[in-house]
Write an enzyme that holds these catalytic residues in place. Structure first.
Site, PDB file in Angstrom:
ATOM      1  N   LYS A   1     -12.526   0.503  11.555  1.00 33.58           N
ATOM      2  CA  LYS A   1     -11.203   0.927  12.032  1.00 33.58           C
ATOM      3  C   LYS A   1     -11.221   1.126  13.555  1.00 33.58           C
ATOM      4  O   LYS A   1     -10.252   0.813  14.242  1.00 33.58           O
ATOM      5  CB  LYS A   1     -10.762   2.208  11.327  1.00 33.58           C
ATOM      6  CG  LYS A   1     -10.445   2.051   9.850  1.00 33.58           C
ATOM      7  CD  LYS A   1      -9.256   1.134   9.561  1.00 33.58           C
ATOM      8  CE  LYS A   1      -7.958   1.679  10.102  1.00 33.58           C
ATOM      9  NZ  LYS A   1      -6.822   0.793   9.742  1.00 33.58           N
TER      10      LYS A   1
ATOM     11  N   TYR B   1     -16.571   2.121   7.286  1.00 34.37           N
ATOM     12  CA  TYR B   1     -15.107   2.101   7.343  1.00 34.37           C
ATOM     13  C   TYR B   1     -14.628   2.588   8.711  1.00 34.37           C
ATOM     14  O   TYR B   1     -13.812   1.926   9.365  1.00 34.37           O
ATOM     15  CB  TYR B   1     -14.538   2.983   6.217  1.00 34.37           C
ATOM     16  CG  TYR B   1     -13.061   3.278   6.359  1.00 34.37           C
ATOM     17  CD1 TYR B   1     -12.098   2.304   6.106  1.00 34.37           C
ATOM     18  CD2 TYR B   1     -12.612   4.549   6.742  1.00 34.37           C
ATOM     19  CE1 TYR B   1     -10.745   2.578   6.238  1.00 34.37           C
ATOM     20  CE2 TYR B   1     -11.265   4.837   6.873  1.00 34.37           C
ATOM     21  CZ  TYR B   1     -10.333   3.848   6.626  1.00 34.37           C
ATOM     22  OH  TYR B   1      -8.997   4.125   6.762  1.00 34.37           O
TER      23      TYR B   1
ATOM     24  N   TRP C   1      -6.168  11.683   5.600  1.00 33.03           N
ATOM     25  CA  TRP C   1      -6.045  12.150   4.219  1.00 33.03           C
ATOM     26  C   TRP C   1      -4.657  11.820   3.659  1.00 33.03           C
ATOM     27  O   TRP C   1      -3.935  12.708   3.170  1.00 33.03           O
ATOM     28  CB  TRP C   1      -6.318  13.652   4.142  1.00 33.03           C
ATOM     29  CG  TRP C   1      -7.696  14.112   4.508  1.00 33.03           C
ATOM     30  CD1 TRP C   1      -8.578  13.490   5.355  1.00 33.03           C
ATOM     31  CD2 TRP C   1      -8.355  15.300   4.045  1.00 33.03           C
ATOM     32  NE1 TRP C   1      -9.731  14.235   5.432  1.00 33.03           N
ATOM     33  CE2 TRP C   1      -9.629  15.335   4.648  1.00 33.03           C
ATOM     34  CE3 TRP C   1      -7.992  16.327   3.188  1.00 33.03           C
ATOM     35  CZ2 TRP C   1     -10.539  16.363   4.421  1.00 33.03           C
ATOM     36  CZ3 TRP C   1      -8.887  17.366   2.960  1.00 33.03           C
ATOM     37  CH2 TRP C   1     -10.151  17.379   3.560  1.00 33.03           C
TER      38      TRP C   1
ATOM     39  N   GLY D   1       0.819  -1.209   0.000  1.00 26.54           N
ATOM     40  CA  GLY D   1       0.000   0.000   0.000  1.00 26.54           C
ATOM     41  C   GLY D   1       0.854   1.261   0.000  1.00 26.54           C
ATOM     42  O   GLY D   1       2.086   1.195   0.038  1.00 26.54           O
TER      43      GLY D   1
ATOM     44  N   ASP E   1      -8.976   9.543  10.956  1.00 26.02           N
ATOM     45  CA  ASP E   1      -9.844  10.656  11.394  1.00 26.02           C
ATOM     46  C   ASP E   1     -11.323  10.288  11.232  1.00 26.02           C
ATOM     47  O   ASP E   1     -12.184  10.916  11.842  1.00 26.02           O
ATOM     48  CB  ASP E   1      -9.526  11.933  10.599  1.00 26.02           C
ATOM     49  CG  ASP E   1      -9.543  11.732   9.082  1.00 26.02           C
ATOM     50  OD1 ASP E   1      -9.201  10.620   8.617  1.00 26.02           O
ATOM     51  OD2 ASP E   1      -9.913  12.677   8.364  1.00 26.02           O
TER      52      ASP E   1
ATOM     53  N   ASP F   1      -1.724 -12.517   4.117  1.00 26.67           N
ATOM     54  CA  ASP F   1      -3.113 -12.054   4.163  1.00 26.67           C
ATOM     55  C   ASP F   1      -3.525 -12.052   5.633  1.00 26.67           C
ATOM     56  O   ASP F   1      -3.584 -13.105   6.267  1.00 26.67           O
ATOM     57  CB  ASP F   1      -3.996 -13.001   3.334  1.00 26.67           C
ATOM     58  CG  ASP F   1      -5.442 -12.527   3.275  1.00 26.67           C
ATOM     59  OD1 ASP F   1      -5.909 -11.874   4.246  1.00 26.67           O
ATOM     60  OD2 ASP F   1      -6.106 -12.806   2.267  1.00 26.67           O
TER      61      ASP F   1
HETATM   62  N1  LIG Z   1      -5.646   6.555   2.966  1.00 20.94           N
HETATM   63  C1  LIG Z   1      -5.999   7.410   3.925  1.00 20.94           C
HETATM   64  O1  LIG Z   1      -6.394   8.555   3.652  1.00 20.94           O
HETATM   65  C2  LIG Z   1      -5.901   7.005   5.366  1.00 20.94           C
HETATM   66  C3  LIG Z   1      -6.230   7.952   6.346  1.00 20.94           C
HETATM   67  C4  LIG Z   1      -6.089   7.588   7.692  1.00 20.94           C
HETATM   68  C5  LIG Z   1      -5.665   6.318   8.033  1.00 20.94           C
HETATM   69  N2  LIG Z   1      -5.387   5.406   7.053  1.00 20.94           N
HETATM   70  C6  LIG Z   1      -4.934   4.077   7.460  1.00 20.94           C
HETATM   71  O2  LIG Z   1      -3.570   3.956   7.107  1.00 20.94           O
HETATM   72  C7  LIG Z   1      -3.281   2.593   6.762  1.00 20.94           C
HETATM   73  C8  LIG Z   1      -2.607   2.530   5.410  1.00 20.94           C
HETATM   74  O3  LIG Z   1      -3.490   3.048   4.433  1.00 20.94           O
HETATM   75  P1  LIG Z   1      -3.049   3.310   2.942  1.00 20.94           P
HETATM   76  O4  LIG Z   1      -3.518   4.650   2.572  1.00 20.94           O
HETATM   77  O5  LIG Z   1      -1.614   2.950   2.748  1.00 20.94           O
HETATM   78  O6  LIG Z   1      -3.965   2.243   2.194  1.00 20.94           O
HETATM   79  P2  LIG Z   1      -3.701   1.359   0.921  1.00 20.94           P
HETATM   80  O7  LIG Z   1      -2.765   2.055  -0.009  1.00 20.94           O
HETATM   81  O8  LIG Z   1      -5.048   0.943   0.444  1.00 20.94           O
HETATM   82  O9  LIG Z   1      -2.922   0.114   1.531  1.00 20.94           O
HETATM   83  C9  LIG Z   1      -3.553  -0.887   2.260  1.00 20.94           C
HETATM   84  C10 LIG Z   1      -2.909  -2.182   1.885  1.00 20.94           C
HETATM   85  O10 LIG Z   1      -3.500  -3.237   2.641  1.00 20.94           O
HETATM   86  C11 LIG Z   1      -3.625  -4.337   1.779  1.00 20.94           C
HETATM   87  N3  LIG Z   1      -4.622  -5.292   2.246  1.00 20.94           N
HETATM   88  C12 LIG Z   1      -5.975  -5.268   2.080  1.00 20.94           C
HETATM   89  N4  LIG Z   1      -6.516  -6.361   2.607  1.00 20.94           N
HETATM   90  C13 LIG Z   1      -5.502  -7.113   3.094  1.00 20.94           C
HETATM   91  C14 LIG Z   1      -5.427  -8.354   3.730  1.00 20.94           C
HETATM   92  N5  LIG Z   1      -6.520  -9.094   3.966  1.00 20.94           N
HETATM   93  N6  LIG Z   1      -4.210  -8.828   4.107  1.00 20.94           N
HETATM   94  C15 LIG Z   1      -3.098  -8.111   3.866  1.00 20.94           C
HETATM   95  N7  LIG Z   1      -3.104  -6.926   3.240  1.00 20.94           N
HETATM   96  C16 LIG Z   1      -4.294  -6.428   2.868  1.00 20.94           C
HETATM   97  C17 LIG Z   1      -3.992  -3.761   0.450  1.00 20.94           C
HETATM   98  O11 LIG Z   1      -3.719  -4.685  -0.571  1.00 20.94           O
HETATM   99  P3  LIG Z   1      -4.638  -4.683  -1.915  1.00 20.94           P
HETATM  100  O12 LIG Z   1      -4.340  -3.373  -2.583  1.00 20.94           O
HETATM  101  O13 LIG Z   1      -4.143  -5.872  -2.635  1.00 20.94           O
HETATM  102  O14 LIG Z   1      -6.050  -4.783  -1.452  1.00 20.94           O
HETATM  103  C18 LIG Z   1      -3.091  -2.527   0.400  1.00 20.94           C
HETATM  104  O15 LIG Z   1      -1.845  -2.822  -0.186  1.00 20.94           O
HETATM  105  C19 LIG Z   1      -4.618   1.853   6.859  1.00 20.94           C
HETATM  106  O16 LIG Z   1      -4.714   1.263   8.128  1.00 20.94           O
HETATM  107  C20 LIG Z   1      -5.649   2.948   6.735  1.00 20.94           C
HETATM  108  O17 LIG Z   1      -6.846   2.607   7.383  1.00 20.94           O
HETATM  109  C21 LIG Z   1      -5.486   5.740   5.733  1.00 20.94           C
END
Ligand SMILES: NC(=O)c1ccc[n+]([C@@H]2O[C@H](COP(=O)([O-])OP(=O)(O)OC[C@H]3O[C@@H](n4cnc5c(N)ncnc54)[C@H](OP(=O)(O)O)[C@@H]3O)[C@@H](O)[C@H]2O)c1
Length: 269
Positions: free
Chosen positions: A127, A123, A144, A21, A100, A43
Site C-alpha cells: 500500500k 500488505y 479498520w 468492495g 494505518d 481489472d
Molecule cells: N478494510 C480495511 O480495514 C482498510 C483499512 C484501511 C484502508 N483500506 C483501503 O481501503 C480500500 C478499500 O478497501 P475495502 O475495505 O473496501 O476492501 P474490499 O472490500 O476488499 O474491496 C476491495 C475491492 O477491490 C477489488 N479488487 C481486487 N483486486 C482487483 C483488481 N485487480 N482489479 C480491480 N478490483 C480489484 C476486490 O474485488 P474481489 O473481491 O473480487 O477481489 C474488492 O471488491 C483499499 O484500498 C484498502 O487498502 C482498507
C-alpha cells in the site's frame, strides 16, 4: 458514456474502481453519477481503456487480504502498486485509499501525516508503494473499515455472536474503527481541499476486543468477549499495536465517532 455535467471536480466523469468492495459500495452512494466498476468490469492489473476521459478517479480497488499478502507478496504488489500505476496513467487526479498499516505501531500517540511510515508486513509495504504511484491526487489513509456489505469485523462478529456464547478477540491492538459511509462522505469534502496525504478516520479509538464488546451491546447479542493477545491469535501478518491516525492538516474532514458509525451500520444490516 455520460456521467453527468463536470461543473465542479467530482460532479461528473468520475471513475470508481473496486466498486464491488465495501468502501466501493459506500462510494457508489456518495457519488451516484460515477462510472462504478467492480473487478469483473475493470481489472486494474490490466492496462485501462475507457471511452471517455475521467476528471477524477476514486481508486478503491485493492488487494486487502493482509495475511494472504504475506504468502504472496508479488500478487499483492501487482494489484496495489502496478494496479495503481495503471490507474494513475489515466491522467486524472486520483483518490487513493491507504492504510494505518503503513505505520509500525511503535508510537504512543496518534500518527499524523508528517510521521514517517515503516510498514511491518507485506500488505502495508504494497500500500505504501502504491501511494508513491500517485503523483497527482489525494492519499487518504484510513483504518479498520467496516460497512453493511462485504467482509469486515462487524459482520464477522455479528455472525459469531449469534452462533456462540463467547468469542476470543485481540485486546492489544488499538486503532480507530471507521464506517465506510462516513469515509465516503468525507471524500466529497476532501476533493475540494489541497492534494496530498490526508489522515481520515473516525473519532475515538478502541481495541478489537472493545470494538467487539460494543458491537454485541449495540446489536443486543449475549456473547462474552474473551480478550486475548496478538501472539495467542497467531495470524501470519504482523500488525501495528497502535495505529490511531489523526490529521494535523488545516481543514481536514472530521468524521463522527466510531460508535456512531457502528450504529449507522447496524441500522442497515
Ligand atoms: N478494510 C480495511 O480495514 C482498510 C483499512 C484501511 C484502508 N483500506 C483501503 O481501503 C480500500 C478499500 O478497501 P475495502 O475495505 O473496501 O476492501 P474490499 O472490500 O476488499 O474491496 C476491495 C475491492 O477491490 C477489488 N479488487 C481486487 N483486486 C482487483 C483488481 N485487480 N482489479 C480491480 N478490483 C480489484 C476486490 O474485488 P474481489 O473481491 O473480487 O477481489 C474488492 O471488491 C483499499 O484500498 C484498502 O487498502 C482498507
Amino acid at each position: 458514456m455520460e456521467h453527468g455535467q463536470p461543473d465542479s471536480l467530482g460532479a461528473g466523469h468520475v471513475l470508481l474502481t473496486g466498486a464491488g468492495g465495501q468502501l466501493g459500495a459506500a462510494l457508489r452512494e456518495a457519488f451516484p453519477g460515477a462510472d462504478a466498476r467492480a473487478r469483473a468490469e475493470l481489472d486494474v492489473t490490466e492496462p485501462i481503456a475507457l471511452d471517455y476521459t475521467p476528471e477524477l478517479v476514486l481508486h478503491a480497488a485493492a488487494w486487502t487480504d493482509v495475511d494472504g499478502a504475506e504468502a504472496d507478496e508479488a500478487a499483492a504488489m501487482r494489484v496495489n502498486v502496478e494496479g495503481t500505476r495503471n490507474v494513475a496513467a489515466l491522467g486524472a487526479p486520483v483518490v487513493y485509499y491507504s492504510t494505518d498499516y503503513v505505520f509500525d505501531g511503535e508510537k504512543q500517540e496518534p500518527y499524523v501525516e508528517s510521521d514517517g511510515p515503516a510498514p511491518l508486513g507485506a500488505y502495508g509495504r504494497s500500500k505504501l508503494l502504491g501511494e508513491r504511484e500517485v503523483a497527482d491526487g489525494w492519499i487518504v489513509r484510513s483504518s479498520w473499515l467496516f460497512g453493511s456489505t462485504g467482509h469486515n469485523f462487524v459482520r464477522s462478529m455479528l455472525r459469531l455472536g449469534a452462533e456462540r456464547d463467547e468469542v476470543r478477540v485481540v485486546d492489544d491492538q488499538r486503532g480507530a474503527p471507521t464506517y465506510v459511509g462516513h469515509l465516503a462522505s468525507a471524500t466529497r469534502e476532501l476533493i475540494a481541499l489541497p492534494r496530498g496525504v490526508w489522515h481520515v478516520v473516525a473519532e475515538g479509538e478502541a481495541t478489537w476486543a472493545e470494538f467487539a464488546t460494543a458491537i454485541f451491546a449495540e446489536a443486543g447479542l449475549e456473547c462474552r468477549v474473551v480478550p486475548i493477545s496478538t501472539e495467542e491469535l497467531g495470524r501470519p501478518a504482523p500488525r501495528p499495536a497502535y495505529s490511531v491516525l489523526r490529521s494535523e492538516r488545516e481543514g481536514a474532514p472530521r468524521l463522527p465517532h466510531w460508535r456512531e458509525g457502528l450504529r449507522e451500520c447496524l441500522t442497515r444490516l
